[in-house]
Design a protein around this motif. Structure first.
Motif, short mmCIF file in Angstrom:
data_model
loop_
_atom_site.label_atom_id
_atom_site.label_comp_id
_atom_site.label_asym_id
_atom_site.label_seq_id
_atom_site.Cartn_x
_atom_site.Cartn_y
_atom_site.Cartn_z
N THR A 1121 0.84 -1.21 0.00
CA THR A 1121 0.00 0.00 0.00
C THR A 1121 0.86 1.25 0.00
O THR A 1121 0.41 2.32 -0.38
CB THR A 1121 -0.89 0.05 1.26
N ASN A 1506 -5.79 -0.74 -4.66
CA ASN A 1506 -5.18 -1.89 -5.36
C ASN A 1506 -6.15 -3.07 -5.42
O ASN A 1506 -7.29 -2.98 -4.97
CB ASN A 1506 -3.86 -2.29 -4.70
N GLN A 1512 -4.06 3.15 -1.87
CA GLN A 1512 -2.65 3.41 -2.17
C GLN A 1512 -2.36 4.85 -1.78
O GLN A 1512 -2.34 5.74 -2.62
CB GLN A 1512 -2.40 3.22 -3.68
#
Length: 1534
Positions: A1121, A1506, A1512
């Motif tokens: 992430t 994602n 993200q």
């Protein structure tokens, strides 16, 4: 006390020298008269004219509209800010939000703002510069003052994107703010001066260094030293520089907020002024004289005049042209009132059951232009002995405040509303012609009181006229600060006594003419224009509000025309007359003996009075005629200045220090200080009344003589109660003021007037503000009116509408915060408005020494209005708090205002190892360690265990059970698209192996990238690689609609993994070489690409068997992430151990079927999709998550159709089902969807369990048979792809509640569900067999105790064996895979997961009879944000923000240069974007004690997510700093 007071005689003294001189001789103020040269008194004399010319150069206004002292003070304060400049970022706005409507489309709002009873001030009192020259000069002067000299070398203006010279805006505020008043700014010390951009050039520097511009933007470095260049980062740097102010000295005491986090308590300033005077004495008004012919009651007076002089005029009403519309005589009023009384009592309901009986309450609903009908109805009620409740006409069903009026009518038991014909016709009607029930109103019978609708009373009927008694005469409504409406009851005795007291105080005589501009339904307008006038047989000329809008001079013309003796006005009426009077020649006001200023209690009315006198003195107006009065709904008239014939008796006024007033202390100000409040007296106490002032809060203790308190009155002529509210009545109407010794000063109760003030020398009453307008900020009291006046003194005419400004406070984090809302003119630009806003902040900071929390501008005409056109304050506040004010400009200054944040946390050194380890205890607690079942002791008949390698297991299955189906792939309609049996998979894998060896010429151990969509080809290619001895890497294929962003990731993985070959399908093969691909990456550098749609027909000579189980089986690549691409190495031994662990935990056998709806590219998703079926022999039903976009029910229908007991999904799949199928559960049930067989539904995740999502999913599908305990989550990470997984046996997952504030200090404190600051955490499934876990301190690497927060370390046979990196810098990460504890068990090698969590031993028992240890994951270490020394997990702040407003659909936070940046996705119109800024700032302050630095509002779908459904945040940060988000609005909080 006289030394405290400056009583000066001359209202237009503006010469500063003279003022000082006067202050010095204030003690002998009685003699000032002789000290003044005679000509100084005249309105315009040669000397004052020359003074006026002399001062024009400095930009003062035209002398006739003299800027009062305050405006000068504000300008001087602003001028002081020019010394230091810094650039402050202006908010960025999307084009579509800025588009200016054409001027014609706007109707300018009523500047008529008589904000009735709302406590908002009439800023019109300032006297506007109508002469264009005056305002131009003013503007020039201010711009000089603000910008400093034109040669100034500061470079700030260049930092504005479209910058005009106004760019340094707010920084000056910050530069000049009173340090002691503001909190430590965010700690920006990590930013050393070498990095920071040059914003201020040293004065002596040569002109060669030009300021950095936005074009090439300043070069900045991120925390990790990455240079970033963009406009956004330049703005943030400006913000950081501005916030780097010296910090305050630390405070000594704190009040504890429940636990560790101590909110600072504002310490009293040791230098603050304290009252020093003696205790005040109660002031007694003159005796109420008894005049022989005063009537015994008001009805008796009406009867007398109606029969003795029926032709005498009582009331003349005007139409909108100013022509007399109607003259009501006393005779007509008497007969009409009789008709009304008779009709109310006898014509409503039936004879047996009349609707209204004496004593009942009746609503009076009359428009402002029909006083005659109102008067007849009001006296009709008095004659019928029913109680009138006059209210405003409801214009629409949702009128501001009308709902509260409805509650008042309901509580008074009103069932009948009297109204006029015109009003009745104008009320909103339903299609059937009925008047709808207004929101919150009781059911009413509307009764029209026009003569033609009334029946004549019979001859023998006569109203019963009694002497005044203690029955209720009428109820006057009052709107409170919070918007609620109360009814003040006035008895008949009080009514009569009040009329007598007014008659005596004002010297009313029979048949006088009085002009009334005020609202006749309540307050001063009712008391003088409807009640007292009838007692004295006076003639009232009533000027409706609608006429004043058309012709503001109408009241002055009527005074001249009727030679009126008295006029009742508000300061705004005087102000309007000033603005409009130029074209009038023949005005003569010499007939006026009394000009009653109804809002004289507003201290700012003085400037209107002075300016009015200045202009109209030449038209016959005498100074002593102006009579300000103070009134309140509870105490009626509190004080009024008496009209005198002696022009030598000057009015009293005081110049008070605003700083002293904030502490409730009276200090005469020396003129050096900028912040003064000039107040005029409102005359003497009413006849027959006693007045004192008591401390505004706590016990009603008498004030000292130099102390401000709430004025209290003891008299007959006051209200007696709030109707139906005995508790509130006691607090307001039954107050017994005490002396300092605690003895009450009188046996009779006093009434709180709601006015703040004091009794000055000579018994003159001074009012400095209202209790309702009081805002207590950090222990100091500020009056909303004063703040408005300061805001309006900043040349408002160009940017905002004068009267349309609201000031109120909101409580955020245990203190009141000041909010200012104003209506912006449609023609002012963004730059202008922002500049005006920043100047207002500077001015308020200088004059009041208080920070403004939020300043908002809304489009013209959008603030809620009171019926008379003022601003409805409580409604405005409500809209602000709900986020439905829709401002067009917002400036928040939480960094300046919020001074009570907890101290930043200092980390304590950890305890050393020697003192804490005793056996299995750390600091007296059990060491936090746990393990799954021991693999060695499990006896199971696992045939696959005989084989070391998965490739061998597949060959064995192909021989023993060749036709057993291992995989079934479903398409979007739920039909079987493809399936594989053991032998089919084996044969395809062989062909692929041949292809790799022959066409690819690959060696043993070469890496092969597999770029396939989720499906069967991917599985066959994987085993083909194993058969050929190659190392496979699964890669998500590029998205055909989004090649530009997805293809570079594919390329990067292929390169970083050093793949010698890339296998894929024919379709993707074409895509990789297409023209679109060439635009995104260099297509010539792809390795060899093999297309597996066309396979060779032969078998390989031999199938490769690895020499050692520790060699590499495959590489697992994943983007974290935080945006890091990390590949981990999985050996053959780890792969087999992994499959065995899952098989045991989930009890998987060949007869089982498992449904999998996951992306098969990394982590546990890949293992379940490709490996587990081969190892355990169960059938996997594969559902590609992308198919759910077209058919959201696909996964659940498959689970139901195949009677699956175990299923795995991701959070994105679960969210899609929750959102997409929420309304379809009934139709799914009809289609036979049944989830009752599901035993485990596991969400595969690498994060803290999303408890809200899993719970809403369980709730939603409970009706379809889903057992709530079936839903659980797994937990894996890079070093170990699955640590926990809820299996079939073992207890249900548990949930605990932890204190969020303790978590920030890295501590776990369990609390009850629902307690404040509690955060639910769900256990992340059961620990897998063969896995051991320990919780360690990430810094010291020492073991931690049970229920302590630390990093989760894991030891297991299926740990990955290390990162696969190309650069060979494994040394950095090596401790991720082989760490040892610093004490205790120092032999075991652990892998560090990088996640914080804790273990907790529960009361439940595991399958093996042991007590169950639950693992709770809190969050990733690299995602956590260190702010103010504490550790925050983004998800917690995001959850709060999403709850803050219904339009926020998603939120992501990150930090940048120690500023917290909050990005919110707006689901709504762009107009709502700015509503979110204050709400987001509030909620983060309240719940997390953090100040938001930047609020970014973006469209839905901008926050990148994602494949696992994780945000993200680092991608988002980079996009924001590189200016790529196209935000709707960006606010930089000061």
């Amino acid at each position: 006390l006289k030394t405290l007071f400056l009583v000066y005689f001359q209202s237009n003294i503006t010469d500063p020298f003279l003022k000082k001189h006067l202050l010095v001789i204030g003690a002998q103020s009685q003699r000032v008269d002789q000290a003044l040269p005679q000509e100084r008194r005249a309105p315009v004399t040669p000397s004052s004219a020359s003074r006026y010319h002399r001062r024009r150069s400095s930009g003062s206004r035209d002398e006739r509209y003299r800027s009062d002292v305050h405006t000068e003070a504000v300008q001087a304060a602003l001028a002081k800010h020019k010394e230091r400049k810094m650039a402050v970022p202006m908010p960025s706005k999307r084009r579509s939000l800025v588009v200016q409507t054409s001027m014609d489309a706007y109707t300018p709002p009523d500047t008529s703002s008589g904000s009735e009873d709302e406590g908002s001030v009439q800023g019109d009192s300032q006297g506007t510069p109508t002469s264009s020259q005056g305002s131009i000069n003013m503007e020039h002067w201010i711009s000089q003052a603000i910008h400093g000299s034109t040669t100034s070398t500061t470079s700030s203006s260049s930092t504005q994107s479209g910058g005009s010279g106004a760019a340094h805006r707010l920084a000056d505020v910050m530069a000049q703010t009173h340090i002691e008043n503001h909190s430590a700014p965010p700690d920006v010390t990590t930013y050393t001066s070498e990095h920071s951009i040059q914003v201020e050039r040293p004065q002596g520097s040569t002109g060669s260094r030009t300021a950095p511009k936005y074009g090439n933007a300043e070069l900045m470095e991120t925390g990790d030293g990455v240079p970033v260049s963009s406009r956004v980062s330049a703005k943030i740097q400006q913000l950081v520089n501005t916030l780097k102010r010296p910090k305050r000295p630390p405070l000594r005491e704190f009040f504890v907020d429940d636990f560790e986090e101590l909110l600072e308590v504002q310490q009293p300033d040791p230098n603050q002024p304290k009252p020093e005077g003696a205790q005040m004495l109660a002031m007694r008004g003159e005796q109420l004289g008894v005049v022989t012919n005063w009537p015994p009651s008001l009805e008796a007076a009406l009867q007398r005049w109606g029969t003795i002089s029926p032709k005498a005029p009582c009331l003349t009403t005007m139409d909108t042209n100013g022509k007399p519309l109607y003259i009501l005589t006393y005779g007509k009023l008497w007969t009409r009132s009789m008709k009304v009384a008779y009709s109310i009592l006898h014509k409503l309901g039936t004879k047996q059951e009349p609707m209204v009986r004496p004593g009942d309450r009746v609503a009076l609903v009359f428009p402002n232009n029909d006083p005659a009908a109102f008067m007849a109805a009001f006296y009709g009620c008095l004659l019928a002995e029913v109680v009138p409740v006059p209210i405003e006409v409801p214009l629409t069903r949702k009128d501001a405040g009308s709902q509260q009026i409805g509650f008042l009518l309901g509580s008074c038991g009103v069932t009948v509303a009297l109204t006029s014909d015109a009003c009745h016709k104008g009320l909103p009607k339903s299609p059937t012609g009925e008047i709808p029930q207004f929101k919150g109103w009781p059911k009413l019978l509307w009764f029209v009181t026009e003569s033609k609708h009334l029946s004549k009373p019979p001859r023998d009927w006569f109203p019963h006229i009694k002497d005044a008694n203690n029955d209720t005469a009428y109820i006057e409504y009052k709107t409170c600060k919070d918007g609620s409406v109360l009814g003040v009851t006035v008895t008949r005795t009080a009514l009569l006594t009040h009329c007598q007291a007014l008659t005596q105080a004002c010297g009313y005589t029979e048949a006088e003419t009085i002009v009334n501009v005020l609202d006749f339904k309540k307050d001063v307008g009712l008391w003088h224009g409807i009640l007292t006038s009838v007692m004295n047989m006076m003639h009232v000329i009533s000027i409706p509000y609608s006429l004043m809008k058309v012709n503001p001079l109408s009241w002055i013309q009527k005074v001249c025309q009727y030679k009126a003796k008295v006029a009742c006005v508000k300061s705004r009426d005087m102000h309007w007359a000033l603005v409009a009077h130029r074209d009038q020649r023949d005005i003569n006001l010499s007939s006026l003996r009394m000009l009653i200023v109804a809002d004289g209690a507003n201290p700012w009315s003085i400037s209107s009075c002075d300016a009015f006198l200045n202009v109209f003195q030449s038209k016959g107006l005498r100074q002593e005629v102006i009579c300000p009065c103070a009134s309140s709904p509870e105490a009626l008239t509190v004080a009024i200045r008496r009209p005198t014939d002696d022009s030598n008796q000057p009015p009293g006024r005081g110049v008070l220090s605003m700083h002293g007033l904030t502490y409730g202390v009276i200090r005469v100000d020396s003129e050096e200080k900028l912040s003064v409040l000039t107040v005029q007296d409102v005359g003497l106490v009413m006849p027959g009344a006693i007045m004192c002032s008591v401390k505004p809060d706590g016990v009603p203790q008498l004030c000292r003589t130099d102390e401000i308190g709430e004025l209290c009155v003891c008299a007959v002529a006051t209200g007696t109660s709030y109707y139906g509210l005995s508790g509130m009545t006691k607090n307001t109407f039954e107050v017994f003021p005490m002396t300092s010794s605690g003895a009450p000063i009188s046996e009779y109760p006093f009434i709180r007037t709601g006015l703040l003030g004091f009794v000055g020398p000579g018994g003159l009453v001074f009012v400095v503000g209202k209790m309702d307008g009081l805002m207590v900020v950090s222990g100091r009291r500020h009056n909303a009116d004063d703040i408005v006046a300061t805001a309006l003194a900043v040349e408002p005419m160009k940017f905002v509408y004068r009267g349309r400004i609201a000031v109120f406070s909101v409580t955020v984090l245990h203190d009141e915060r000041i909010v200012i809302v104003a209506e912006q003119r449609p023609d002012s630009t963004e730059e202008d408005s922002f500049q005006w806003m920043s100047r207002v902040l500077q001015a308020i900071d200088s004059i009041h020494q208080v920070g403004v929390y939020c300043l908002a501008l809304v489009p013209a005409n959008t603030l809620p209005k009171t019926p008379l056109g003022g601003i409805h304050l409580s409604e405005t506040k409500q809209l602000f708090l709900e986020g439905s004010l829709h401002p067009c400009n917002v400036l928040m200054c939480p960094h300046t205002c919020v001074t009570n944040l907890p101290k930043p946390r200092q980390k304590q050194p950890e305890i050393g190892p020697a003192s804490v380890m005793v056996g299995n205890l750390v600091s007296g607690k059990r060491i936090a360690q746990a393990s799954g079942r021991d693999l060695g002791q499990i006896e199971d008949n696992d045939q696959a265990r005989k084989f070391l390698f998965l490739s061998e297991v597949l060959q064995w299955r192909a021989q023993t059970t060749p036709d057993h189906v291992l995989y079934t792939l479903l398409n979007c309609r739920g039909a079987i698209a493809n399936s594989l049996t053991c032998v089919q998979l084996h044969k395809r894998a062989e062909k692929i192996a041949v292809m790799l060896m022959e066409r690819g010429h690959l060696q043993d151990g070469d890496h092969v990238a597999l770029v396939y969509p989720p499906g069967i080809d991917l599985i066959a290619a994987f085993y083909g690689c194993l058969y050929a001895g190659c190392v496979p890497i699964t890669v998500r294929p590029p998205h055909p609609q989004n090649i530009a962003t997805t293809l570079p990731t594919v390329k990067m993985i292929v390169e970083v993994s050093r793949s010698a070959c890339l296998m894929t399908t024919q379709l993707i093969c074409k895509l990789l070489r297409s023209r679109e691909a060439a635009a995104a990456v260099d297509v010539r550098t792809w390795p060899l690409i093999l297309d597996t749609d066309d396979l060779p027909k032969k078998r390989p000579a031999q199938i490769c068997k690895p020499c050692n189980p520790d060699t590499l089986a495959y590489l697992d690549f994943s983007v974290s992430t935080t945006g890091m691409l990390a590949g981990v190495k999985m050996s053959h031994a780890a792969t087999s151990a992994f499959c065995r662990s899952i098989k045991l935990q989930c009890e998987l056998y060949p007869s089982r079927e498992v449904a999998i709806c996951l992306d098969p590219y990394c982590g546990l998703g890949f293992v379940l999709w490709c490996l587990c079926s081969v190892y355990s022999g169960h059938q996997s039903i594969l559902i590609p998550p992308s198919e759910l976009e077209t058919n959201p029910a696909l996964w659940l229908l498959a689970v139901s159709q195949y009677k699956v007991r175990d299923t795995f999904c991701s959070y994105s799949v679960m969210e899609l089902c929750t959102k997409g199928l929420g309304s379809q559960t009934e139709s799914l049930k009809a289609r036979g969807l049944d989830l009752s067989r599901v035993r485990t539904c596991v969400v595969v995740a690498e994060e803290r369990p999303r408890i809200a999502l899993t719970q809403s999913f369980s709730k939603l599908f409970k009706d379809l048979g889903l057992h709530p305990r079936a839903v659980s989550t797994s937990f894996g990470c890079r070093v170990n792809l699955a640590i926990c997984l809820q299996g079939t046996s073992g207890p249900d997952p548990t949930t605990v509640y932890v204190d969020m504030r303790a978590l920030r200090h890295d501590r776990v404190r369990l609390v009850e569900r629902g307690s404040p600051h509690s955060l639910p955490l769900m256990e992340s499934g059961k620990i897998l067999p063969g896995v051991r876990i320990i919780i360690a301190n990430p810094e010291t690497k020492g073991p931690l105790g049970d229920s302590h927060l630390g990093e989760i370390w894991v030891h297991s046979a299926h740990n990955a064996s290390g990162y696969f990196t190309i650069y060979g810098d494994e040394s950095l990460q090596s401790d991720h895979f082989n760490s040892r504890l610093s004490f205790g068990d120092t032999q075991t090698i652990w892998a560090r997961t990088g996640y914080l969590g804790f273990l907790r031993r529960t009361e439940l028992t595991d399958a093996n009879g042991e007590r169950h240890d639950a693992l709770y994951v809190v969050g990733a270490l690299d995602e956590a944000m260190e702010l103010r020394g504490m550790r925050y997990h983004p998800i917690d702040i995001e959850t709060s923000v999403i709850r803050a407003h219904k339009s926020v659909t998603e939120c992501a936070v990150f930090t940048w240069t120690n500023l917290l940046v909050v990005v919110v996705e707006l689901d709504g119109s762009e107009q709502e974007a700015l509503d979110l800024v204050p709400l987001v700032t509030n909620v983060v302050l309240e719940e997390h004690y953090l100040i938001v630095g930047v609020v970014v509002v973006v469209d839905i779908g901008v926050i990148p997510i994602n494949s696992r459904g994780e945000k993200q945040r680092m991608h988002l940060r980079d996009g924001f700093l590189a200016d790529q988000l196209d935000p709707i609005y960006v606010a930089y909080n000061m």
